[in-house]
Design an enzyme around this catalytic site. Structure first.
Site, PDB file in Angstrom:
ATOM      1  N   CYS A 110       0.800  -1.165   0.022  1.00 36.02           N
ATOM      2  CA  CYS A 110       0.043   0.056  -0.236  1.00 36.02           C
ATOM      3  C   CYS A 110       0.980   1.054  -0.280  1.00 36.02           C
ATOM      4  O   CYS A 110       0.276   2.482   0.222  1.00 36.02           O
ATOM      5  CB  CYS A 110      -0.684   0.002   1.079  1.00 36.02           C
ATOM      6  N   CYS A 113       5.560  -6.713   6.122  1.00 36.89           N
ATOM      7  CA  CYS A 113       4.790  -7.101   6.868  1.00 36.89           C
ATOM      8  C   CYS A 113       4.957  -7.998   8.031  1.00 36.89           C
ATOM      9  O   CYS A 113       5.523  -9.143   7.698  1.00 36.89           O
ATOM     10  CB  CYS A 113       3.469  -7.504   6.218  1.00 36.89           C
ATOM     11  N   CYS A 159       4.910  -4.409   9.393  1.00 36.99           N
ATOM     12  CA  CYS A 159       5.699  -3.188   9.358  1.00 36.99           C
ATOM     13  C   CYS A 159       5.985  -2.943  10.813  1.00 36.99           C
ATOM     14  O   CYS A 159       5.149  -2.953  11.917  1.00 36.99           O
ATOM     15  CB  CYS A 159       5.310  -2.123   8.452  1.00 36.99           C
TER      16      CYS A 159
END
Length: 147
Positions: free
Chosen positions: A88, A105, A107
């Protein structure tokens, strides 16, 4: 409650200037495409997401399409970069970012403050948090089938 719409960008572009034509040797055609992640990587990221949601006491978005798109993005980065780099965000150099690890991830902002930019892991008080910490592979397929 505000409505959400999940989307992903699969595109093909041609870098052809509309200015005066340049000599044939100077024309550049650039093609960008995005391949589907492997089912194995999607399943790995699905299981990871469920486990992390339970462990962090967070929930998936009420719109499972958001969850599905993020999981597929993580799986694609796992396939192409070897790490589940956050899908994203924009990166100038994805490979360098994946190697550095800050945006892999979960994060650092998620681990430290439970702040998930992707809306994959939402705290219970978040307006968009659903009640689920699970998602099936079939739900991922269904919600991303026409993207």
């Amino acid at each position: 409650m505000r409505a959400l719409q999940a989307s992903t960008s699969y595109s093909i572009s041609f870098g052809i200037s509309s200015a005066a034509p340049s000599p044939p040797s100077r024309r550049r055609h650039v093609v960008f495409s995005k391949a589907e992640p492997t089912e194995k990587s999607v399943e790995i990221m699905r299981k990871f997401s469920e486990q992390y949601a339970r462990r962090s006491d967070t929930y998936f978005c009420v719109d499972k399409g958001v969850t599905s798109v993020v999981i597929k993005g993580l799986a694609e980065h796992k396939d192409t970069l070897g790490a589940p780099l956050c899908p994203c965000r924009h990166y100038d150099d994805k490979a360098a970012e994946a190697q550095q690890g800050f945006w892999n991830c979960p994060c650092v902002p998620m681990r430290e403050r439970k702040e998930c930019h992707c809306m994959l892991f939402l705290t219970p008080e978040n307006d968009f948090a659903g009640q689920d910490q699970t998602i099936t592979l079939e739900e991922i397929r269904e919600t991303t089938s026409n993207m």
